[in-house]
Design an enzyme around this catalytic site. Structure first.
Site, PDB file in Angstrom:
ATOM      1  N   ASP A  20       0.875  -1.174   0.000  1.00 48.85           N
ATOM      2  CA  ASP A  20       0.000   0.000   0.000  1.00 48.85           C
ATOM      3  C   ASP A  20       0.915   1.228   0.000  1.00 48.85           C
ATOM      4  O   ASP A  20       2.111   1.117   0.282  1.00 48.85           O
ATOM      5  CB  ASP A  20      -0.881  -0.004   1.269  1.00 48.85           C
ATOM      6  CG  ASP A  20      -1.831   1.182   1.328  1.00 48.85           C
ATOM      7  OD1 ASP A  20      -2.280   1.655   0.261  1.00 48.85           O
ATOM      8  OD2 ASP A  20      -2.125   1.668   2.439  1.00 48.85           O
ATOM      9  N   TYR A  52      -0.626   8.613  -2.258  1.00 46.30           N
ATOM     10  CA  TYR A  52      -0.639   8.370  -3.707  1.00 46.30           C
ATOM     11  C   TYR A  52      -1.803   9.119  -4.373  1.00 46.30           C
ATOM     12  O   TYR A  52      -1.779   9.372  -5.571  1.00 46.30           O
ATOM     13  CB  TYR A  52      -0.843   6.870  -3.994  1.00 46.30           C
ATOM     14  CG  TYR A  52       0.390   5.998  -3.900  1.00 46.30           C
ATOM     15  CD1 TYR A  52       1.611   6.462  -3.428  1.00 46.30           C
ATOM     16  CD2 TYR A  52       0.317   4.659  -4.306  1.00 46.30           C
ATOM     17  CE1 TYR A  52       2.710   5.627  -3.346  1.00 46.30           C
ATOM     18  CE2 TYR A  52       1.417   3.817  -4.232  1.00 46.30           C
ATOM     19  CZ  TYR A  52       2.621   4.301  -3.752  1.00 46.30           C
ATOM     20  OH  TYR A  52       3.702   3.467  -3.680  1.00 46.30           O
ATOM     21  N   GLY A  53      -2.821   9.412  -3.578  1.00 47.52           N
ATOM     22  CA  GLY A  53      -4.083   9.928  -4.130  1.00 47.52           C
ATOM     23  C   GLY A  53      -3.953  11.192  -4.950  1.00 47.52           C
ATOM     24  O   GLY A  53      -4.764  11.458  -5.828  1.00 47.52           O
ATOM     25  N   CYS A  83      -4.440  -1.388  -1.970  1.00 55.38           N
ATOM     26  CA  CYS A  83      -4.570   0.063  -2.140  1.00 55.38           C
ATOM     27  C   CYS A  83      -5.445   0.296  -3.362  1.00 55.38           C
ATOM     28  O   CYS A  83      -5.116  -0.159  -4.463  1.00 55.38           O
ATOM     29  CB  CYS A  83      -3.174   0.648  -2.365  1.00 55.38           C
ATOM     30  SG  CYS A  83      -3.153   2.403  -2.745  1.00 55.38           S
ATOM     31  N   ASN A  84      -6.566   0.978  -3.160  1.00 48.79           N
ATOM     32  CA  ASN A  84      -7.454   1.258  -4.295  1.00 48.79           C
ATOM     33  C   ASN A  84      -6.764   2.145  -5.321  1.00 48.79           C
ATOM     34  O   ASN A  84      -6.943   1.966  -6.525  1.00 48.79           O
ATOM     35  CB  ASN A  84      -8.719   1.978  -3.816  1.00 48.79           C
ATOM     36  CG  ASN A  84      -9.641   1.074  -3.044  1.00 48.79           C
ATOM     37  OD1 ASN A  84     -10.571   0.520  -3.594  1.00 48.79           O
ATOM     38  ND2 ASN A  84      -9.372   0.900  -1.766  1.00 48.79           N
ATOM     39  N   THR A  85      -5.993   3.106  -4.831  1.00 46.92           N
ATOM     40  CA  THR A  85      -5.364   4.072  -5.730  1.00 46.92           C
ATOM     41  C   THR A  85      -4.324   3.377  -6.612  1.00 46.92           C
ATOM     42  O   THR A  85      -4.304   3.569  -7.835  1.00 46.92           O
ATOM     43  CB  THR A  85      -4.701   5.192  -4.898  1.00 46.92           C
ATOM     44  OG1 THR A  85      -5.652   5.654  -3.938  1.00 46.92           O
ATOM     45  CG2 THR A  85      -4.248   6.333  -5.757  1.00 46.92           C
ATOM     46  N   GLU A 162      -2.203   8.306   8.644  1.00 39.55           N
ATOM     47  CA  GLU A 162      -0.775   7.956   8.636  1.00 39.55           C
ATOM     48  C   GLU A 162      -0.082   8.401   9.931  1.00 39.55           C
ATOM     49  O   GLU A 162       0.869   7.772  10.372  1.00 39.55           O
ATOM     50  CB  GLU A 162      -0.050   8.617   7.449  1.00 39.55           C
ATOM     51  CG  GLU A 162      -0.203   7.882   6.139  1.00 39.55           C
ATOM     52  CD  GLU A 162       0.403   6.476   6.130  1.00 39.55           C
ATOM     53  OE1 GLU A 162       1.515   6.298   6.634  1.00 39.55           O
ATOM     54  OE2 GLU A 162      -0.262   5.559   5.620  1.00 39.55           O
ATOM     55  N   CYS A 194     -10.968   3.420  -0.039  1.00 44.37           N
ATOM     56  CA  CYS A 194      -9.553   3.669   0.253  1.00 44.37           C
ATOM     57  C   CYS A 194      -9.228   2.828   1.475  1.00 44.37           C
ATOM     58  O   CYS A 194      -9.973   2.849   2.467  1.00 44.37           O
ATOM     59  CB  CYS A 194      -9.334   5.157   0.549  1.00 44.37           C
ATOM     60  SG  CYS A 194      -7.695   5.518   1.233  1.00 44.37           S
ATOM     61  N   THR A 195      -8.132   2.090   1.409  1.00 47.17           N
ATOM     62  CA  THR A 195      -7.852   1.126   2.481  1.00 47.17           C
ATOM     63  C   THR A 195      -7.442   1.792   3.796  1.00 47.17           C
ATOM     64  O   THR A 195      -7.367   1.125   4.822  1.00 47.17           O
ATOM     65  CB  THR A 195      -6.764   0.117   2.043  1.00 47.17           C
ATOM     66  OG1 THR A 195      -5.627   0.833   1.552  1.00 47.17           O
ATOM     67  CG2 THR A 195      -7.281  -0.810   0.972  1.00 47.17           C
ATOM     68  N   HIS A 196      -7.174   3.088   3.771  1.00 45.91           N
ATOM     69  CA  HIS A 196      -6.902   3.771   5.036  1.00 45.91           C
ATOM     70  C   HIS A 196      -8.181   3.985   5.857  1.00 45.91           C
ATOM     71  O   HIS A 196      -8.125   4.068   7.080  1.00 45.91           O
ATOM     72  CB  HIS A 196      -6.278   5.155   4.776  1.00 45.91           C
ATOM     73  CG  HIS A 196      -4.818   5.130   4.472  1.00 45.91           C
ATOM     74  ND1 HIS A 196      -4.313   4.599   3.308  1.00 45.91           N
ATOM     75  CD2 HIS A 196      -3.740   5.564   5.183  1.00 45.91           C
ATOM     76  CE1 HIS A 196      -2.988   4.727   3.317  1.00 45.91           C
ATOM     77  NE2 HIS A 196      -2.618   5.306   4.447  1.00 45.91           N
TER      78      HIS A 196
HETATM   79  N1  DGL Z   1      -4.682   3.465   0.876  1.00 43.79           N
HETATM   80  C1  DGL Z   1      -4.796   3.989  -0.416  1.00 43.79           C
HETATM   81  C2  DGL Z   1      -6.077   3.629  -1.140  1.00 43.79           C
HETATM   82  O1  DGL Z   1      -6.611   2.629  -0.918  1.00 43.79           O
HETATM   83  C3  DGL Z   1      -4.290   5.311  -0.794  1.00 43.79           C
HETATM   84  C4  DGL Z   1      -4.159   6.458   0.058  1.00 43.79           C
HETATM   85  C5  DGL Z   1      -3.191   7.442  -0.574  1.00 43.79           C
HETATM   86  O2  DGL Z   1      -2.015   7.140  -0.588  1.00 43.79           O
HETATM   87  O3  DGL Z   1      -3.643   8.498  -1.055  1.00 43.79           O
HETATM   88  O4  DGL Z   1      -6.538   4.320  -1.992  1.00 43.79           O
END
Ligand code: DGL
Length: 275
Positions: A20, A52-53, A83-85, A162, A194-196
């Site tokens: 992720d 990453y978003g 991670c979805n992104t 985070e 989003c996995t967060h």
């Molecule tokens: N955890 C990530 C997701 O599932 C991304 C969060 C990020 O880095 O912006 O999208």
């Protein structure tokens, strides 16, 4: 030829790679270790480049490729893009580049949300890169024609999570700002894209209410990993509890502290830089 590469571990205990942009994927790792405990897990969190978003597709592909190479060097035989992104930006590329590795990726759970929603009014929480990606458009096109979707990027929430900051006024303000407008539209379902976010949204009943159904795709992803392991013949010959290694491109001590806070576990985190 890359297609011919066979990866084997010495003790026939299968290594599963999970990555992720940061700690979001640890939520998935936690479930994987609960449901499939006999596998070894190697987790990589790209804290040097989170979030990453807000990044471009090209950047996300570059990081995902570097992390995948690292996990393959560690003998991982299946990789979960937790991670979805990163899934939206790079899954297609990774599957083409590393055809001998089965990948399990994520997509916002719009389909189950549409199936379970009574009103068809659904909130979707994800990063800007996820909303802009082709994977999300294709999910919406395929499953959501009869639904009304209310989207939010929850600006700043990934950064708060985070830091392990789930309850400060700043975090609550971000949540209020993201969720209040969709609550006012009488949504009955929220998709955690989003996995967060599973670390924080289900705890906030005072904002999402008791009646709104929050969809966390983690159990479905873990089931899917089990199916892909079976289909790929990746069955452990030993049934002992597997090991877990955690790597970060950021600061290991900081990640250890957050893991202790969010998952209640003391676990050694090692440093590995990616470019
Ligand atoms: N955890 C990530 C997701 O599932 C991304 C969060 C990020 O880095 O912006 O999208």
């Amino acid at each position: 030829m890359e297609d011919d590469i066979q990866i084997e571990t010495e003790n026939n205990q299968i290594n599963i790679g999970v990555f992720d942009s940061g700690i979001g994927g640890l939520w998935i790792l936690k479930y994987l270790r609960e449901k499939l405990p006999e596998y070894n897990y190697i987790f990589f969190g790209d804290q040097a480049h989170v979030p990453y978003g807000a990044r471009t597709k090209e950047e996300i592909i570059k990081f995902s490729e570097e992390i995948t190479k690292f996990l393959i060097d560690k003998d991982c035989q299946l990789i979960v893009v937790a991670c979805n992104t990163a899934s939206g930006a790079s899954l297609k590329y990774l599957r083409e580049k590393f055809p001998y590795i089965p990948f399990v990726g994520m997509e916002p759970a719009v389909k189950p949300a549409v199936e379970s929603s009574d009103s068809g009014r659904i909130g979707v929480l994800a990063t800007p890169a996820t909303f802009e990606g082709e994977l999300y458009s294709s999910v919406v096109e395929r499953f959501a024609h009869d639904a009304e979707l209310f989207e939010s990027t929850c600006v700043g929430l990934v950064e708060q999570i985070e830091k392990g900051d789930l309850d400060s006024e700043k975090t609550l303000n971000i949540l209020e700002k993201a969720l209040r407008p969709m609550m006012d539209k009488n949504i009955d379902t929220i998709v955690l894209g989003c996995t967060h976010y599973p670390f924080v949204i289900p705890r906030r009943k005072e904002i999402v209410g008791e009646k709104v159904h929050v969809i966390d795709p983690t159990p479905a992803i873990v089931k899917h990993v089990g199916r892909i392991l079976d289909e790929s013949g990746l069955i452990n010959e030993v049934t002992d509890q597997g090991t877990t290694e955690i790597y970060t491109s950021g600061n290991p001590a900081e990640v250890e502290a957050i893991i202790l806070k969010l998952l209640g576990e003391t676990i050694k985190v090692k440093k590995h830089e990616i470019n």
